[in-house]
Write an enzyme that holds these catalytic residues in place. Structure first.
Site, mmCIF file in Angstrom:
data_model
loop_
_atom_site.group_PDB
_atom_site.id
_atom_site.type_symbol
_atom_site.label_atom_id
_atom_site.label_comp_id
_atom_site.label_asym_id
_atom_site.label_seq_id
_atom_site.Cartn_x
_atom_site.Cartn_y
_atom_site.Cartn_z
ATOM 1 N N CYS A 2 0.737 -1.316 0.013
ATOM 2 C CA CYS A 2 0.106 -0.039 0.034
ATOM 3 C C CYS A 2 0.858 1.380 -0.227
ATOM 4 C CB CYS A 2 -0.968 0.006 1.182
ATOM 5 S SG CYS A 2 -2.292 -1.388 1.466
ATOM 6 N N ARG A 27 3.602 -0.272 -5.106
ATOM 7 C CA ARG A 27 3.534 -0.855 -3.815
ATOM 8 C C ARG A 27 2.035 -1.698 -3.450
ATOM 9 N NH1 ARG A 27 6.872 1.292 0.265
ATOM 10 N NH2 ARG A 27 5.534 0.838 1.765
ATOM 11 N N TRP A 75 -2.883 -2.611 -1.589
ATOM 12 C CA TRP A 75 -2.563 -4.022 -2.015
ATOM 13 C C TRP A 75 -3.221 -4.775 -0.753
ATOM 14 C CZ3 TRP A 75 -0.535 -8.533 0.707
ATOM 15 C CH2 TRP A 75 -0.355 -9.496 -0.220
ATOM 16 N N ASN A 99 -1.264 2.076 5.526
ATOM 17 C CA ASN A 99 -0.419 0.937 5.153
ATOM 18 C C ASN A 99 -0.102 0.066 6.457
ATOM 19 O OD1 ASN A 99 1.518 -0.497 3.857
ATOM 20 N ND2 ASN A 99 2.942 0.892 4.344
ATOM 21 N N GLY A 100 -0.388 -1.163 6.233
ATOM 22 C CA GLY A 100 -0.073 -2.075 7.292
ATOM 23 C C GLY A 100 -1.283 -3.095 7.801
ATOM 24 N N GLU A 460 15.978 -18.373 -8.669
ATOM 25 C CA GLU A 460 15.691 -16.942 -9.492
ATOM 26 C C GLU A 460 15.210 -16.987 -10.804
ATOM 27 O OE1 GLU A 460 15.358 -14.320 -7.998
ATOM 28 O OE2 GLU A 460 15.354 -12.934 -9.227
ATOM 29 N N LYS A 464 11.573 -15.502 -11.593
ATOM 30 C CA LYS A 464 11.281 -14.183 -12.514
ATOM 31 C C LYS A 464 10.405 -14.687 -13.628
ATOM 32 C CE LYS A 464 12.863 -11.897 -10.624
ATOM 33 N NZ LYS A 464 13.128 -11.152 -9.857
ATOM 34 N N GLU A 467 6.523 -14.918 -12.168
ATOM 35 C CA GLU A 467 5.910 -13.650 -11.542
ATOM 36 C C GLU A 467 5.607 -12.579 -12.573
ATOM 37 O OE1 GLU A 467 8.199 -11.334 -8.713
ATOM 38 O OE2 GLU A 467 10.111 -11.761 -9.763
ATOM 39 N N HIS A 483 12.435 -37.887 -8.523
ATOM 40 C CA HIS A 483 11.664 -38.379 -7.331
ATOM 41 C C HIS A 483 10.146 -38.091 -7.256
ATOM 42 C CE1 HIS A 483 15.141 -40.373 -5.699
ATOM 43 N NE2 HIS A 483 15.760 -39.086 -5.921
ATOM 44 N N LYS A 578 5.829 -4.162 -4.709
ATOM 45 C CA LYS A 578 7.247 -4.132 -4.568
ATOM 46 C C LYS A 578 7.822 -4.057 -3.021
ATOM 47 C CE LYS A 578 11.354 -2.903 -6.427
ATOM 48 N NZ LYS A 578 11.802 -4.155 -7.111
HETATM 49 C C1 F6R Z 1 10.724 -10.857 -6.788
HETATM 50 C C2 F6R Z 1 10.901 -9.810 -5.819
HETATM 51 C C3 F6R Z 1 10.654 -10.194 -4.570
HETATM 52 C C4 F6R Z 1 11.713 -9.631 -3.436
HETATM 53 C C5 F6R Z 1 11.098 -9.880 -1.981
HETATM 54 C C6 F6R Z 1 12.078 -9.227 -0.946
HETATM 55 O O1 F6R Z 1 11.193 -10.270 -7.894
HETATM 56 O O2 F6R Z 1 11.261 -8.609 -6.097
HETATM 57 O O3 F6R Z 1 10.810 -11.759 -4.096
HETATM 58 O O4 F6R Z 1 12.721 -10.011 -3.593
HETATM 59 O O5 F6R Z 1 9.885 -9.462 -1.744
HETATM 60 O O6 F6R Z 1 12.216 -7.769 -0.900
HETATM 61 P P1 F6R Z 1 13.312 -6.884 -0.517
HETATM 62 O O7 F6R Z 1 14.523 -7.204 -1.207
HETATM 63 O O8 F6R Z 1 12.669 -5.535 -0.689
HETATM 64 O O9 F6R Z 1 13.425 -7.269 1.272
#
Ligand code: F6R
Length: 583
Positions: A2, A27, A75, A99-100, A460, A464, A467, A483, A578
């Site tokens: 948020c 956010r 969010w 936010n929270g 990773e 990527k 998502e 397995h 984010k």
């Molecule tokens: C994936 C992504 C998330 C962040 C995770 C941690 O592309 O961006 O998996 O890596 O939410 O976020 P931070 O690094 O801000 O603690």
């Protein structure tokens, strides 16, 4: 998650609030809303979905005269992403954005319902708004103080009261800053929301209440007025532009070479700046999502190359698990935002146990940067795309440096210096990734397999892809697939085989044969030619400390191209945010 932005000044706040919301959309983007206020009335406009829906609705509305307002992009946590549940919320004389998560919202709601308070939404936020209104008898600060004494959970609140022309702000667990300018002041979840208007700001600490008018900001803590330093943000408005790229994700991937060069230079010029981990008997790497996968690469390198015992754990588990701290331990927290709720909780747990903490972090003013004992700043600049790319690469680079130093290996500095150029060459070959994306984007499932450090790379690569493109993908330890999961391999299922680790190359190739013989379309991503498979992406061979940095950019660009072919909202994938400031 948020995003919050607020304005008080001489102008109608609409434009500032909308610009702020757009900057904060990373956010969360389930719904959005703004509230404008004057002496007679408060006008609230809300809309489900992205900010552009709200903007269209505002354009069709006749707005009241106003010079104070608050706005929010959501969010969803409590309550579905409907217009009713969108913020701002309004109860009695109080209008509020949040936010929270308020953890004891249901009990407070029950109590307020008995007192005759009416609620229109399913949100915890409306309860907080109702509680402040319940305590409001003309003294705004007192009402906020009384309410936050009762609330448990996390919050950053932007608040307006009918009958006065101030903005009020308070936070616990969620970030909030106060932006300062001449005859105009702001609140925001982060500085990017208001950087076009001011780069001067104050960081609100937990429990501090800000009373903000157009001409001054007063801060109170425990009933007493306090002073606070005004900081200057070092980001520029143009850092937030796409600079000609179609998406932030692409722009941020393309920034990797120059950022690697800049960030590595500082340490290569003076290796004493790289902390020595040799003093510790055990390292705990704690993070979430991609930051955790960067940590997994760190674990592989520190264990294999430096012989240091490393536990790598997801922060949401670490914070609640029994952790045995019986050795001299360092906890490394990895976080781009520095505001991830679970990572913050893990950091505080380590500190409560008297354990040393080191942050590998991007945002210098973040909670994790401020509360850890030591920090390594990755210097990625603002990362706007929700899916991390450049920050991840820099986190991996820092782990490479930490492991290199701890291993006391021969001098490879001249080799490390080649890294940015290699990454640039890899990224310049964009057609290669587009062509591959065209071959796989219509599939239902994709697999990534590898062993040891290559498995961490797979995690990773797979995250990527799924998502941003919503194409289901899984990462597996190459030896583990048989397995059970190998039953999902069908004729034409794309399987990425990641092979950089020479010690285990032949073993991974055997596993790749197993999927090939079941019809998989095999794509090898390696630092050495492995013939006999459908597709090959071969990158230069470099020291093992940094090899992952040449593989992951290929996977990032493939994810990007697949998402584009599938028509996805690349910079704002559905259901994500984010900065994950709730647990
Ligand atoms: C994936 C992504 C998330 C962040 C995770 C941690 O592309 O961006 O998996 O890596 O939410 O976020 P931070 O690094 O801000 O603690």
């Amino acid at each position: 998650m948020c995003g919050i932005v607020g304005y008080v000044g001489k102008h109608n706040p609409k434009d500032v609030l909308l610009a702020g919301l757009k900057a904060l959309e990373y956010r969360g983007y389930d719904s959005a809303g703004i509230a404008l206020k004057n002496e007679d009335e408060t006008q609230i406009i809300k809309s489900v979905g992205k900010i552009k829906n709200l903007e269209e609705k505002i354009d069709c509305s006749s707005l009241i005269e106003s010079n104070i307002g608050i706005a929010h992009t959501r969010w969803a946590t409590h309550g579905a992403p409907t217009e009713n549940n969108a913020h701002p919320h309004h109860v009695g004389k109080v209008t509020l954005v949040h936010n929270g998560i308020i953890e004891n919202a249901s009990e407070i709601k029950e109590r307020l319902l008995k007192e005759g308070v009416k609620f229109n939404s399913d949100t915890d936020t409306e309860v907080a708004c109702g509680l402040i209104n319940y305590y409001y008898d003309g003294d705004e600060v007192k009402a906020i103080e009384n309410a936050i004494d009762e609330l448990t959970g996390s919050y950053a609140f932007g608040i307006m009261f009918e009958g006065n022309n101030n903005l009020y702000a308070v936070r616990k667990g969620s970030p909030l800053i106060v932006g300062i300018s001449d005859n105009e002041n702001y609140i925001a979840s982060d500085i990017t929301a208001i950087i076009n208007y001011t780069n001067k700001y104050m960081l609100l600490e937990e429990g501090e209440i800000a009373v903000i008018s157009d001409s001054e900001v007063k801060l109170f803590k425990d009933g007493k007025e306090i002073n606070k330093e005004v900081l200057t943000a070092d980001i520029k408005a143009e850092d937030k532009d796409k600079q000609g790229y179609e998406h932030y994700m692409l722009k941020e991937i393309m920034e990797e070479p120059i950022l690697l060069e800049n960030t590595l230079k500082t340490f290569l010029d003076d290796m004493s700046l790289v902390p020595d981990l040799g003093d510790y008997e055990e390292i705990h790497v704690v993070a979430c999502g991609s930051a955790m996968y960067a940590g997994m690469i760190g674990k592989a390198l520190l264990e294999e190359k430096a012989g240091i015992r490393v536990i790598c754990e997801v922060a949401s588990e670490y914070r609640y698990k029994k952790i045995i701290y019986d050795r001299k331990t360092l906890v490394i927290l990895v976080s781009q935002s520095g505001e991830t709720a679970d990572t913050i909780a893990a950091m505080r747990k380590a500190k409560e146990n008297g354990i040393d903490t080191l942050a590998i972090v991007n945002v210098k003013t973040s909670t994790i940067a401020r509360e850890t004992d030591k920090q390594i700043f990755i210097e990625a600049g603002p990362e706007i795309a929700v899916a991390t790319t450049k920050a991840y690469i820099l986190q991996v680079a820092i782990f490479g440096l930490l492991a290199y130093k701890a291993s006391h290996s021969e001098n490879i500095i001249s080799e490390i210096k080649k890294l940015p150029r290699y990454v640039k060459e890899i990224l310049d070959d964009r057609d290669r990734y587009l062509n591959l994306a065209k071959e796989i984007y219509k599939n239902n499932d994709v697999f990534f397999i590898g062993r040891k450090v290559d498995y961490a790379i797979c995690m990773e690569g797979s995250l990527k892809l799924k998502e941003v493109s919503y194409l289901h993908s899984e990462a597996y330890q190459a030896g583990e697939l048989k397995h059970g999961t190998i039953s999902l391999i069908e004729d034409g299922t794309p399987v990425f085989g990641i092979i950089t680790d020479d010690d285990i190359r032949d073993k991974t190739i055997s596993n790749i044969e197993e999927v090939k013989s079941r019809g998989a379309k095999v794509i090898i991503v390696s630092n050495k030619l492995v013939s006999g498979y459908d597709r090959q992406i071969i990158v230069p061979k470099i020291s093992e400390f940094f090899q992952a940095i040449l593989i992951v950019p290929c996977l990032q660009l493939i994810a990007y191209e697949v998402a584009k072919l599938r028509g996805c909202d690349i910079d704002k994938p559905k259901n994500l945010a984010k900065s994950v400031t709730v647990e």
